[in-house]
Motif scaffolding. Structure first.
Motif: not given
Length: 85
Positions: A61-64, A66-71
């Motif tokens: 799963a790719r999630e953004e 709150t800092s804007g980074e993709l995790a």
């Protein structure tokens, strides 16, 4: 002077694959830069590892954040993850 029962230390995962998988199963997952720092791999190597995981049947799963980074995070079932979002 010797210790009869030395304290147990937490060992790092034995392989880079195990290390990456350990980071990806965390609830917050891991970013590409975090995986690069942990393994010493370059960006394209981390992404190639993701491809290998997908070919083996793992779901990412790719999630953004709150800092804007993709995790990225390994998930069990994609339908469960979509319902939770």
């Amino acid at each position: 002077m010797t210790l009869e029962n030395p304290p147990k230390s937490k060992k790092a995962p034995a392989t880079k694959t195990a290390l990456v998988c350990k980071l990806l199963v965390r609830p917050r997952g891991a970013t590409v830069p975090e995986l690069m720092d942990a393994t010493g791999w370059q960006n394209h190597s981390v992404r190639a590892f993701f491809t290998g995981l997908r070919k083996k049947g793992h779901m990412l799963a790719r999630e953004e954040r709150t800092s804007g980074e993709l995790a990225y995070r390994m998930v069990q079932d994609a339908t469960t993850e979509q319902a939770a979002a």
